[in-house]
Design a protein around this motif. Structure first.
Motif, mmCIF file in Angstrom:
data_model
loop_
_atom_site.group_PDB
_atom_site.id
_atom_site.type_symbol
_atom_site.label_atom_id
_atom_site.label_comp_id
_atom_site.label_asym_id
_atom_site.label_seq_id
_atom_site.Cartn_x
_atom_site.Cartn_y
_atom_site.Cartn_z
ATOM 1 N N LEU A 124 0.693 -1.326 0.018
ATOM 2 C CA LEU A 124 0.068 -0.128 0.009
ATOM 3 C C LEU A 124 0.883 1.385 0.114
ATOM 4 O O LEU A 124 0.524 2.266 -0.728
ATOM 5 C CB LEU A 124 -0.924 -0.198 1.079
ATOM 6 C CG LEU A 124 -2.318 -0.976 1.127
ATOM 7 C CD1 LEU A 124 -2.908 -0.760 2.471
ATOM 8 C CD2 LEU A 124 -3.105 -0.326 0.057
ATOM 9 N N LYS A 125 2.219 1.263 0.793
ATOM 10 C CA LYS A 125 2.713 2.416 0.742
ATOM 11 C C LYS A 125 3.584 2.594 -0.756
ATOM 12 O O LYS A 125 3.646 3.763 -0.967
ATOM 13 C CB LYS A 125 3.921 2.255 2.107
ATOM 14 C CG LYS A 125 3.534 2.361 3.312
ATOM 15 C CD LYS A 125 4.588 2.161 4.271
ATOM 16 C CE LYS A 125 4.238 1.967 5.827
ATOM 17 N NZ LYS A 125 5.328 2.101 6.661
ATOM 18 N N ALA A 134 1.057 4.359 -3.080
ATOM 19 C CA ALA A 134 0.974 5.718 -2.498
ATOM 20 C C ALA A 134 2.190 6.525 -3.078
ATOM 21 O O ALA A 134 1.968 7.539 -3.684
ATOM 22 C CB ALA A 134 0.641 5.928 -1.101
ATOM 23 N N THR A 135 3.565 5.944 -2.808
ATOM 24 C CA THR A 135 4.428 6.625 -3.394
ATOM 25 C C THR A 135 4.756 6.506 -4.858
ATOM 26 O O THR A 135 5.475 7.581 -5.278
ATOM 27 C CB THR A 135 5.882 6.046 -2.522
ATOM 28 O OG1 THR A 135 5.889 4.735 -2.798
ATOM 29 C CG2 THR A 135 6.011 6.048 -1.027
ATOM 30 N N PRO A 173 4.437 8.054 3.131
ATOM 31 C CA PRO A 173 3.239 7.782 3.990
ATOM 32 C C PRO A 173 3.378 6.811 5.087
ATOM 33 O O PRO A 173 4.224 5.885 4.912
ATOM 34 C CB PRO A 173 2.343 7.215 2.873
ATOM 35 C CG PRO A 173 3.224 6.406 1.850
ATOM 36 C CD PRO A 173 4.533 7.514 1.924
ATOM 37 N N ARG A 189 1.889 3.778 7.738
ATOM 38 C CA ARG A 189 1.036 2.738 7.493
ATOM 39 C C ARG A 189 -0.316 3.087 7.940
ATOM 40 O O ARG A 189 -1.336 2.463 7.218
ATOM 41 C CB ARG A 189 1.377 1.506 8.398
ATOM 42 C CG ARG A 189 1.733 1.808 9.786
ATOM 43 C CD ARG A 189 2.500 0.433 10.611
ATOM 44 N NE ARG A 189 2.161 0.746 11.874
ATOM 45 C CZ ARG A 189 1.650 0.135 12.913
ATOM 46 N NH1 ARG A 189 1.670 -1.223 12.592
ATOM 47 N NH2 ARG A 189 1.611 0.201 14.188
ATOM 48 N N GLN A 224 -1.885 6.054 7.722
ATOM 49 C CA GLN A 224 -2.532 6.676 6.468
ATOM 50 C C GLN A 224 -2.899 5.827 5.413
ATOM 51 O O GLN A 224 -3.898 6.289 5.060
ATOM 52 C CB GLN A 224 -1.369 7.874 6.352
ATOM 53 C CG GLN A 224 -1.167 8.918 7.230
ATOM 54 C CD GLN A 224 -0.054 9.696 6.807
ATOM 55 O OE1 GLN A 224 0.857 9.349 6.091
ATOM 56 N NE2 GLN A 224 0.184 10.928 7.899
ATOM 57 N N VAL A 225 -2.277 5.030 5.059
ATOM 58 C CA VAL A 225 -2.396 4.088 3.679
ATOM 59 C C VAL A 225 -3.547 3.147 4.080
ATOM 60 O O VAL A 225 -4.500 3.118 3.190
ATOM 61 C CB VAL A 225 -1.468 3.392 3.104
ATOM 62 C CG1 VAL A 225 -0.396 4.323 2.648
ATOM 63 C CG2 VAL A 225 -0.608 2.362 4.189
ATOM 64 N N PHE A 228 -7.237 6.519 -4.432
ATOM 65 C CA PHE A 228 -6.456 6.248 -3.263
ATOM 66 C C PHE A 228 -5.256 7.156 -2.795
ATOM 67 O O PHE A 228 -5.355 7.627 -1.635
ATOM 68 C CB PHE A 228 -5.844 4.756 -3.356
ATOM 69 C CG PHE A 228 -4.991 4.325 -2.164
ATOM 70 C CD1 PHE A 228 -5.241 3.867 -0.820
ATOM 71 C CD2 PHE A 228 -3.629 4.229 -2.859
ATOM 72 C CE1 PHE A 228 -4.514 3.755 0.283
ATOM 73 C CE2 PHE A 228 -2.624 3.902 -1.726
ATOM 74 C CZ PHE A 228 -2.914 3.678 -0.390
ATOM 75 N N HIS A 229 -4.511 7.384 -3.604
ATOM 76 C CA HIS A 229 -3.408 8.229 -3.375
ATOM 77 C C HIS A 229 -3.852 9.699 -2.967
ATOM 78 O O HIS A 229 -3.094 10.327 -2.236
ATOM 79 C CB HIS A 229 -2.269 8.050 -4.550
ATOM 80 C CG HIS A 229 -2.916 8.718 -5.905
ATOM 81 N ND1 HIS A 229 -3.385 7.857 -6.835
ATOM 82 C CD2 HIS A 229 -2.876 10.095 -6.478
ATOM 83 C CE1 HIS A 229 -4.007 8.605 -7.649
ATOM 84 N NE2 HIS A 229 -3.609 9.919 -7.519
ATOM 85 N N VAL A 244 -4.713 9.660 0.573
ATOM 86 C CA VAL A 244 -3.232 9.451 1.143
ATOM 87 C C VAL A 244 -2.663 10.961 1.666
ATOM 88 O O VAL A 244 -2.362 11.219 2.700
ATOM 89 C CB VAL A 244 -2.272 8.396 0.655
ATOM 90 C CG1 VAL A 244 -1.155 8.406 1.482
ATOM 91 C CG2 VAL A 244 -2.828 6.970 0.941
#
Length: 398
Positions: A189-190, A193-194, A201, A203, A205-206, A269-270, A273
């Protein structure tokens, strides 16, 4: 399954409370907290010992569950968990309600569950975690240790003019489900997002962003017309104020910020975040820098009034709330028979996510409470299930 109540008693303090300490004044943050209980259940396996709990000044229940702990935790159902904690969902009148209620349930295998319900009017999860660890230390050391709480009323005195409405739970057929994110899925998930430009981010937050995205999608799917939504993220103030307050500051020291999803199209999603990262950064600037404790309490009071007015104006908006218990040392609570094998809670309020550590500390368990028709969509969301397991065996969980 239903536990058999063996005994019930109200255990009085060992000595009379001094008259000057008989009444406890709530801080301004306590005043604004809901009149509900925080119910936590800690599960312990048998170690062959017979150490009693050190309990003073609480409503105390003993019960027996006629099954084995391992079977009970195979795929724990929240209807059964609710039977292991005596805290009613409401405790608006502290003159009539118990501040603390404890139920110890013994399983046939020798394992046990300790259900502790503390009034949210006097404590948040950080306070409750500190209390449980101090209580466990006293039990292990035969009463030699002391409760080390530092009460916050002197820092955030009560406001006589605050108009605090009584909390009345909505009569909604809500359903609670448990989702577990292991370390590898959190890393994935991180990375997701990145890859869209979100730097470092967390854990929490994601996971929060994914739960909100899927809950918002479920809400839209069952609604006749698309509705905007927002997410209220709770924040621990102890390390944000200047000077910082001790971790064992006792009382409610949490506040919030919000992010939102518009009515047009599916939220990314991103983007969520990124909103969460920006929200905590803005929160630090607004509430954590250059404000005295008194100014902070005044700002929070004004924010609450403005937020309530804004929500009423938007009317049809759907509101979700997320609170993180991660990094709270609940898995360190050792009364003398070892650390808990699993921890959970009951009475999760509607449209709420509660995040807590897995036993290993590198994963996250999420308790999600939604209206039944929303949950029917949410728990089958393919994106969610790519990263989370639905109610795996709690006894074998990492």
């Amino acid at each position: 399954m239903k536990p058999e109540i063996i005994s019930r008693e109200t255990i009085k303090p060992s000595s009379p409370t001094p008259h000057s300490q008989r009444w406890y004044k709530l801080s301004v943050f306590d005043q604004m907290s809901y009149g509900v209980y925080i119910p936590i259940i800690l599960f312990y396996t048998s170690n062959g010992g017979d150490n009693p709990c050190n309990d003073k000044g609480v409503d105390f229940f003993e019960a027996r569950m006629h099954c084995h702990l391992q079977g009970f935790l195979n795929h724990p159902e929240f209807e059964a968990l609710n039977l292991l904690a005596q805290g009613q969902i409401q405790c608006n009148n502290l003159d009539l309600s118990s501040t603390l209620i404890v139920q110890i349930t013994f399983f046939d295998c020798g394992g046990m569950a300790i259900g502790v319900s503390m009034s949210h009017k006097v404590a948040d999860i950080s306070s409750m975690s500190a209390f449980l660890n101090d209580w466990a230390t006293m039990a292990r050391q035969s009463g030699e240790a002391e409760i080390s709480a530092q009460f916050i009323t002197s820092f955030f005195p009560p406001h006589d003019s605050l108009d605090i409405p009584e909390y009345v739970p909505r009569k909604i057929n809500r359903v609670v489900r448990r989702f577990v994110f292991n370390a590898s899925k959190l890393d994935a998930l991180k990375t997701l997002a990145t890859s869209h430009g979100v730097e470092n981010p967390t854990r929490v937050q994601v996971v929060t962003a994914l739960l909100y995205k899927c809950a918002d999608a479920a809400s839209r799917a069952v609604s006749d017309s698309p509705r905007a939504s927002d997410l209220v993220q709770m924040v621990n103030l102890r390390r944000l104020v200047i000077p910082p307050l001790p971790d064992k500051s006792f009382g409610n020291l949490v506040w919030c910020f919000s992010i939102s999803a518009t009515e047009e199209g599916e939220v990314e999603f991103h983007d969520l975040v990124a909103q969460l990262k920006e929200g905590i950064a803005g929160f630090r600037l607004t509430y954590g820098i250059s404000f005295s404790w008194y100014e902070l309490s005044r700002l929070v009071s004004e924010f609450r009034k403005a937020s309530a007015s804004s929500f009423k104006r938007k009317g049809n908006m759907v509101r979700f709330t997320c609170t993180s218990w991660c990094r709270s040392p609940l898995y360190q609570v050792d009364f003398g028979w070892g650390k808990p094998v699993w921890i959970s809670c009951t009475n999760v309020m509607w449209n709420t996510f509660i995040l807590m550590d897995t036993r290993s500390g590198d994963g996250i368990e999420a308790l999600v409470s939604l209206e039944e028709q929303n949950m029917n969509v949410f728990e089958h969301d393919e994106e969610l299930l790519r990263f989370a397991s639905l109610n795996p065996n709690a006894f074998e969980a990492p």
